[in-house]
Enzyme design. Sequence first.
Site, PDB file in Angstrom:
ATOM      1  CG  HIS A   1      -0.378  -0.119   2.534  1.00  0.00           C
ATOM      2  ND1 HIS A   1       0.156   0.935   3.218  1.00  0.00           N
ATOM      3  CD2 HIS A   1      -0.247  -1.191   3.347  1.00  0.00           C
ATOM      4  CE1 HIS A   1       0.596   0.529   4.401  1.00  0.00           C
ATOM      5  NE2 HIS A   1       0.364  -0.763   4.503  1.00  0.00           N
TER       6      HIS A   1
ATOM      7  CG  HIS B   1       6.674   3.777   9.734  1.00  0.00           C
ATOM      8  ND1 HIS B   1       5.592   3.139  10.277  1.00  0.00           N
ATOM      9  CD2 HIS B   1       6.420   5.105   9.908  1.00  0.00           C
ATOM     10  CE1 HIS B   1       4.720   4.005  10.761  1.00  0.00           C
ATOM     11  NE2 HIS B   1       5.206   5.210  10.564  1.00  0.00           N
TER      12      HIS B   1
ATOM     13  CD  GLU C   1       4.422   9.198  11.693  1.00  0.00           C
ATOM     14  OE1 GLU C   1       3.693   8.472  12.406  1.00  0.00           O
ATOM     15  OE2 GLU C   1       5.087   8.759  10.742  1.00  0.00           O
TER      16      GLU C   1
ATOM     17  CE1 TYR D   1      -4.248   4.674  12.298  1.00  0.00           C
ATOM     18  CE2 TYR D   1      -2.666   3.945  13.945  1.00  0.00           C
ATOM     19  CZ  TYR D   1      -2.947   4.379  12.661  1.00  0.00           C
ATOM     20  OH  TYR D   1      -1.946   4.518  11.742  1.00  0.00           O
TER      21      TYR D   1
ATOM     22  CG  HIS E   1       4.945   7.534  16.962  1.00  0.00           C
ATOM     23  ND1 HIS E   1       3.870   7.021  16.248  1.00  0.00           N
ATOM     24  CD2 HIS E   1       4.823   7.034  18.221  1.00  0.00           C
ATOM     25  CE1 HIS E   1       3.152   6.245  17.030  1.00  0.00           C
ATOM     26  NE2 HIS E   1       3.705   6.240  18.232  1.00  0.00           N
TER      27      HIS E   1
ATOM     28  CG  HIS F   1       6.183   4.880  14.774  1.00  0.00           C
ATOM     29  ND1 HIS F   1       7.294   5.580  14.372  1.00  0.00           N
ATOM     30  CD2 HIS F   1       5.168   5.322  13.993  1.00  0.00           C
ATOM     31  CE1 HIS F   1       6.969   6.419  13.401  1.00  0.00           C
ATOM     32  NE2 HIS F   1       5.682   6.268  13.135  1.00  0.00           N
TER      33      HIS F   1
END
Length: 427
Positions: free
Chosen positions: A287, A330, A336, A345, A360, A366
């Site tokens: 994705h 990642h 973020e 979520y 983050h 994370h």
Amino acid sequence: MTDALRYMSGFGGHFETEAVEGALPKGRNSPQRPAYGLYAEQLSGSPFTVPRHENRRSWLYRMRPTADHRPFTRYDGAKLFAPGTAKESLAPNRLRWDPPCDLPANADFVDGMVTMLANRRPEDLEGVAVHLYRASISMDRRVFVDADGELLILPQSGMLMIATEFGRLDVAPGSVALIPRGVKFRVEVEGESRGYVAENHGLPLRLPDLGPIGSNGLANPRDFETPVAWFEDIDDSTEVIQKSLGSLWTTTLDHSPLDVVAWHGNFAPYRYDLSRFNTIGSISFDHPDPSIFTLLTSPSDVPGRANADFVIFPPRWMVAEDTFRPPWFHRNVMSEAMGLIYGAYDAKAEGFQPGGLSLHNLMSGHGPDVESWRKASEAELKPAKIEGTMAFMVETCWPYLPTQFALDRAQPDYDNAWTGFPKAKLP
């Protein structure tokens, strides 16, 4: 003066609107004698000489000039709004917060504002801050104006009725409102309202370029709504609270400054219904990067590196084959700050609540917690729809620093979300 609440559609378009017929001059911006004795005033949201497509300004025709005010003095009512970040060095830990239970009580939108994260100084004309608000009473005979940046307001619970110099906006959870830098406004509530505010000190937020996506997708310009002209003719004392250079200041007028009878231009407040965002994703495998969810962006002076991105994760279909579907593990050069308006979520099994927040910072590893990783790894991969959720992220190239209020209330065990992963078994 009309009580109708009406809107004009289109992002960044040049609008013209008048609440009294004949108040808007034709063919010139600053006539020698504006109609009805109004005052012509230009509000510029960009330097005069930027390229035409970047130029943001509006002409206002008002009952009194903005210059008519007494000196400002320090305002001490909102003690947790822009207090400065914590003085101690920040460890490179991931941070997460439950919805704070001790936000100011019996407060209006300004006094109920609490700063959680910030970076850069407002006078640098770069960076972004993230605030929470709890408003249980309406702003009474007072308005707020932010000279440091534009405000992206995200209600999480409770409707906001926002009266601005340009007109009025009703903003419910699931919608957002943007108030440009320098625009005065008042927030009214019925009952208690909570939510988030992203304060952008850099270049104004705009729609991202679509590149290979083409001409359609993500947020469409026609879905942004700007209010028609509306004004108050009130000769009564009104407090003006202004945020300037990171501090709050106050002065009192003998009238309401929401007295713009007509205006035209492309620098104005707007609202947007998040359900109108057209999500783009993969229909084969893997994705795309989370940038595919960008609704608005504020560029930096480095092409492709955002001063601030406003990103949303709305209901959507997941169809990619042989693909780990939640966000992968990642690390990256952006920082973020994530919030949750409603629902759950998909990359966190628990601990991330509506009204909460997570951080983050750049290069912190994370991704999904153990339970979410295991569930996604073992799932039967067939088309599935993520429903009943709306998360968002305010991503920035500048590292965030928490305030002391935020550090004192961070979840003590958030890092434990990434413990317990089994070791890979090599042949």
